[in-house]
Design an enzyme around this catalytic site. Structure first.
Site, PDB file in Angstrom:
ATOM      1  N   GLY A  63       0.868  -1.173   0.000  1.00 46.23           N
ATOM      2  CA  GLY A  63       0.000   0.000   0.000  1.00 46.23           C
ATOM      3  C   GLY A  63       0.899   1.215   0.000  1.00 46.23           C
ATOM      4  CD  GLU A  64       2.196   5.506  -1.087  1.00 43.00           C
ATOM      5  OE1 GLU A  64       1.822   4.993  -2.148  1.00 43.00           O
ATOM      6  OE2 GLU A  64       3.393   5.754  -0.845  1.00 43.00           O
ATOM      7  CB  SER A  65       5.260   2.684   3.560  1.00 47.20           C
ATOM      8  OG  SER A  65       6.026   3.619   2.844  1.00 47.20           O
ATOM      9  CB  CYS A  92       5.181  -4.188  -0.984  1.00 44.55           C
ATOM     10  SG  CYS A  92       5.700  -3.103  -2.311  1.00 44.55           S
ATOM     11  NE  ARG A 118       8.219   4.862   0.611  1.00 45.13           N
ATOM     12  CZ  ARG A 118       7.450   5.941   0.726  1.00 45.13           C
ATOM     13  NH1 ARG A 118       7.860   6.978   1.430  1.00 45.13           N
ATOM     14  NH2 ARG A 118       6.272   5.975   0.156  1.00 45.13           N
ATOM     15  CB  ILE A 144       3.339  -3.391  -7.274  1.00 44.04           C
ATOM     16  CG1 ILE A 144       2.804  -4.638  -7.996  1.00 44.04           C
ATOM     17  CG2 ILE A 144       2.501  -2.165  -7.616  1.00 44.04           C
ATOM     18  CD1 ILE A 144       1.438  -5.100  -7.531  1.00 44.04           C
ATOM     19  NE  ARG A 145       3.232   2.684  -6.152  1.00 43.09           N
ATOM     20  CZ  ARG A 145       2.992   3.115  -4.922  1.00 43.09           C
ATOM     21  NH1 ARG A 145       3.795   3.987  -4.367  1.00 43.09           N
ATOM     22  NH2 ARG A 145       1.958   2.686  -4.261  1.00 43.09           N
ATOM     23  CG  HIS A 183       2.675  -7.113  -3.851  1.00 39.13           C
ATOM     24  ND1 HIS A 183       1.790  -6.488  -3.010  1.00 39.13           N
ATOM     25  CD2 HIS A 183       3.528  -6.149  -4.276  1.00 39.13           C
ATOM     26  CE1 HIS A 183       2.068  -5.215  -2.929  1.00 39.13           C
ATOM     27  NE2 HIS A 183       3.128  -4.968  -3.687  1.00 39.13           N
ATOM     28  CD  GLU A 185      -0.085  -9.149  -1.500  1.00 42.39           C
ATOM     29  OE1 GLU A 185       0.991  -9.747  -1.306  1.00 42.39           O
ATOM     30  OE2 GLU A 185      -0.141  -7.939  -1.796  1.00 42.39           O
TER      31      GLU A 185
HETATM   32  N1  GLN Z   1       6.351   2.204  -2.721  1.00 41.53           N
HETATM   33  C1  GLN Z   1       5.347   1.999  -1.736  1.00 41.53           C
HETATM   34  C2  GLN Z   1       5.756   2.615  -0.422  1.00 41.53           C
HETATM   35  O1  GLN Z   1       6.901   2.732  -0.134  1.00 41.53           O
HETATM   36  C3  GLN Z   1       5.074   0.531  -1.555  1.00 41.53           C
HETATM   37  C4  GLN Z   1       4.412  -0.053  -2.765  1.00 41.53           C
HETATM   38  C5  GLN Z   1       3.589  -1.267  -2.505  1.00 41.53           C
HETATM   39  O2  GLN Z   1       3.346  -1.619  -1.337  1.00 41.53           O
HETATM   40  N2  GLN Z   1       3.109  -1.887  -3.526  1.00 41.53           N
HETATM   41  O3  GLN Z   1       4.915   2.959   0.348  1.00 41.53           O
END
Ligand code: GLN
Length: 203
Positions: A63-65, A92, A118, A144-145, A183, A185
């Site tokens: 998600g968005e940390s 992630c 990140r 994913i990112r 990921h 999941e």
């Molecule tokens: N780049 C995101 C972060 O640092 C993490 C991306 C993700 O959880 N898919 O929050």
């Protein structure tokens, strides 16, 4: 570990932290992994420190940390996890949050002696899948990112590198906490969830 209450053995509970991000996928994977292992564990979506205190393991999704970290801090979730010594499996954004340091200024839990970079693999549009190896098996890494590990405290004897990709550490364990940059999941393979469940049960 099952805790003994006054009347009997309390059911082991794994909490999926439900603040933001890919929560339902982790819920489903954890249920599937429990079924495969044939163990009796309750899975719950958790949002507050009070729910977390009763859990035997916590999963923190991607998600968005920055967002998840702020809520964790505001709700005292980090304190509840530390005080009760609850193992955490972070994927992630969850990996970022388990660390002590990132290349951003953001609230972290600092449960592992790791520093995380990140968005190591670029933005959303640079997302990719690649075969990786973990626990001696091939596994589909969905990035994913995704973050990667910048460094870890080499003096800590309880740190184990679980997987590397392209020369970078993408999965690491310290004690019973596990941080992975991809990921699991979003795959069909319950291997890593099963591993965490076994850590929670200490089997
Ligand atoms: N780049 C995101 C972060 O640092 C993490 C991306 C993700 O959880 N898919 O929050």
């Amino acid at each position: 570990m099952a805790k003994i209450s006054g009347i009997g053995v309390k059911m082991v509970k794994i909490g999926i932290l439900n603040l933001q991000g890919a929560v339902s996928e982790h819920y489903d994977m954890t249920k599937k992994a429990i079924g495969k292992l044939g163990v009796d564990i309750e899975v719950k979506s958790v949002k507050y420190a009070e729910d977390i205190e009763t859990c035997d393991g916590i999963i923190i999704s991607g998600g968005e940390s920055t967002v998840i970290g702020k809520l964790i801090h505001e709700r005292g979730i980090d304190k509840a996890i530390k005080q009760n010594n609850i193992p955490v499996f972070g994927t992630c954004a969850g990996m970022v949050l388990l660390g002590k340091k990132t290349d951003f200024d953001q609230p972290l839990m600092g449960l592992m002696d790791i520093s995380v970079k990140r968005n190591r693999y670029g933005s959303q549009k640079n997302s990719f899948e690649a075969p990786i190896e973990i626990f001696g098996q091939e596994y589909l890494g969905v990035f994913i990112r995704a973050p990667s590990l910048e460094s870890y405290d080499r003096t800590k004897k309880d740190i184990k590198i679980l997987s590397k990709f392209d020369g970078e550490i993408i999965a690491i364990q310290q004690g019973r906490n596990i941080a992975i940059s991809f990921h699991p999941e979003l795959t069909d393979d319950t291997l890593i969830h099963e591993y965490f469940i076994k850590e929670v049960l200490a089997i």
